[in-house]
Motif scaffolding. Structure first.
Motif, PDB file in Angstrom:
ATOM      1  N   LEU A  13       1.201  -1.078  -0.046  1.00 35.27           N
ATOM      2  CA  LEU A  13      -0.017  -0.498   0.284  1.00 35.27           C
ATOM      3  C   LEU A  13       0.738   2.088  -0.286  1.00 35.27           C
ATOM      4  O   LEU A  13       0.484   2.445  -0.549  1.00 35.27           O
ATOM      5  CB  LEU A  13      -0.832  -0.138   1.452  1.00 35.27           C
ATOM      6  N   GLY A  14       1.809   0.910   0.728  1.00 30.99           N
ATOM      7  CA  GLY A  14       3.171   2.445   0.284  1.00 30.99           C
ATOM      8  C   GLY A  14       2.540   3.405   0.852  1.00 30.99           C
ATOM      9  O   GLY A  14       3.054   4.649   1.422  1.00 30.99           O
ATOM     10  N   CYS A  16       0.198   6.172   3.786  1.00 28.70           N
ATOM     11  CA  CYS A  16      -1.539   6.403   3.986  1.00 28.70           C
ATOM     12  C   CYS A  16      -2.076   7.438   2.439  1.00 28.70           C
ATOM     13  O   CYS A  16      -1.190   8.024   2.198  1.00 28.70           O
ATOM     14  CB  CYS A  16      -1.892   7.011   5.673  1.00 28.70           C
ATOM     15  N   ALA A  17      -2.510   7.080   2.482  1.00 29.21           N
ATOM     16  CA  ALA A  17      -3.601   7.605   1.046  1.00 29.21           C
ATOM     17  C   ALA A  17      -4.111   9.071   1.651  1.00 29.21           C
ATOM     18  O   ALA A  17      -5.094   9.480   3.174  1.00 29.21           O
ATOM     19  CB  ALA A  17      -4.686   6.993   0.760  1.00 29.21           C
ATOM     20  N   ASN A  21      -2.987  15.132  -1.259  1.00 30.40           N
ATOM     21  CA  ASN A  21      -1.852  14.040  -2.314  1.00 30.40           C
ATOM     22  C   ASN A  21      -2.470  14.318  -3.418  1.00 30.40           C
ATOM     23  O   ASN A  21      -1.699  13.915  -4.475  1.00 30.40           O
ATOM     24  CB  ASN A  21      -1.479  12.877  -1.682  1.00 30.40           C
ATOM     25  N   ASP A  62      -7.567   9.526  -3.946  1.00 27.13           N
ATOM     26  CA  ASP A  62      -6.218   9.485  -3.923  1.00 27.13           C
ATOM     27  C   ASP A  62      -6.237   7.887  -2.893  1.00 27.13           C
ATOM     28  O   ASP A  62      -7.167   7.756  -2.019  1.00 27.13           O
ATOM     29  CB  ASP A  62      -4.848  10.142  -2.736  1.00 27.13           C
ATOM     30  N   LYS A  64      -4.430   4.414  -2.713  1.00 24.78           N
ATOM     31  CA  LYS A  64      -3.320   3.043  -2.406  1.00 24.78           C
ATOM     32  C   LYS A  64      -3.793   1.446  -2.443  1.00 24.78           C
ATOM     33  O   LYS A  64      -4.452   1.433  -1.222  1.00 24.78           O
ATOM     34  CB  LYS A  64      -2.629   3.484  -0.828  1.00 24.78           C
ATOM     35  N   GLY A  65      -3.172   1.784  -3.182  1.00 25.58           N
ATOM     36  CA  GLY A  65      -4.105  -0.356  -3.391  1.00 25.58           C
ATOM     37  C   GLY A  65      -4.950  -0.118  -4.968  1.00 25.58           C
ATOM     38  O   GLY A  65      -4.392   0.388  -5.921  1.00 25.58           O
ATOM     39  N   ALA A  89      -6.814  -1.874  -0.003  1.00 25.49           N
ATOM     40  CA  ALA A  89      -6.638  -0.653  -0.325  1.00 25.49           C
ATOM     41  C   ALA A  89      -7.431   0.531   0.756  1.00 25.49           C
ATOM     42  O   ALA A  89      -7.573   0.258   1.520  1.00 25.49           O
ATOM     43  CB  ALA A  89      -7.489  -0.221  -1.027  1.00 25.49           C
ATOM     44  N   ASN A  90      -6.120   1.899   0.968  1.00 27.66           N
ATOM     45  CA  ASN A  90      -6.613   2.525   1.964  1.00 27.66           C
ATOM     46  C   ASN A  90      -7.046   3.820   0.638  1.00 27.66           C
ATOM     47  O   ASN A  90      -6.210   3.859  -0.189  1.00 27.66           O
ATOM     48  CB  ASN A  90      -4.851   3.223   2.955  1.00 27.66           C
ATOM     49  N   CYS A  91      -8.094   4.937   1.033  1.00 25.68           N
ATOM     50  CA  CYS A  91      -8.557   5.889   0.136  1.00 25.68           C
ATOM     51  C   CYS A  91      -8.804   6.783   0.970  1.00 25.68           C
ATOM     52  O   CYS A  91      -9.199   6.273   1.876  1.00 25.68           O
ATOM     53  CB  CYS A  91      -9.033   4.883  -1.755  1.00 25.68           C
TER      54      CYS A  91
END
Length: 131
Positions: A13-14, A16-17, A21, A62, A64-65, A89-91
């Motif tokens: 996931l790198g 938090c969204a 950003n 944004d 992530k996932g 995922a995190n968005c």
């Protein structure tokens, strides 16, 4: 083994969204009504009175996932704004809706106040759609 899989998923996931950003996307809807009911499905949404004849929606989204889903539509006097994700995922999403000054605005069918600044930003102090 499950701890290793969890670690791999979090690493993928790198972080938090953050809506701040994201690159903003905008659209406009022709609107000739006197009342607009904004349905933002618990996404942060700034509602702003503006010198315009249409309704402008800006979205920062944004992810992530995987599996992001977003949509916006105007059906009569109901503006539907949706953004979210499923699975690992995190968005985070944020909307800004600019409406003509003469239009009465509802949030999920209830009275609300218009807030926001003249300059669109995902960091403006808005109110959650549910509140």
């Amino acid at each position: 083994m499950s701890v290793l899989m969890l670690f791999a998923a979090v690493a993928a996931l790198g972080g938090c969204a953050k809506a701040s950003n994201a690159t903003p996307r905008s659209t406009t809807f022709p609107f000739s009504g006197t009342t607009l009911d904004v349905r933002a499905h618990e996404n942060w949404t700034d509602l702003v009175a503006a010198d315009r004849d249409d309704v402008k929606v800006t979205m920062w989204f944004d992810v992530k996932g995987t599996n992001p889903k977003s949509s916006w539509s105007l059906d009569g006097n109901k503006l539907n704004l949706q953004a979210g994700c499923n699975g690992w995922a995190n968005c985070e999403a944020r909307f800004r809706v600019e409406v003509p000054r003469h239009v009465r605005v509802l949030r999920d069918g209830r009275k609300t106040k218009l807030v926001g600044s003249a300059t669109p930003s995902p960091d403006t102090s808005g109110t959650p759609a549910a509140g």
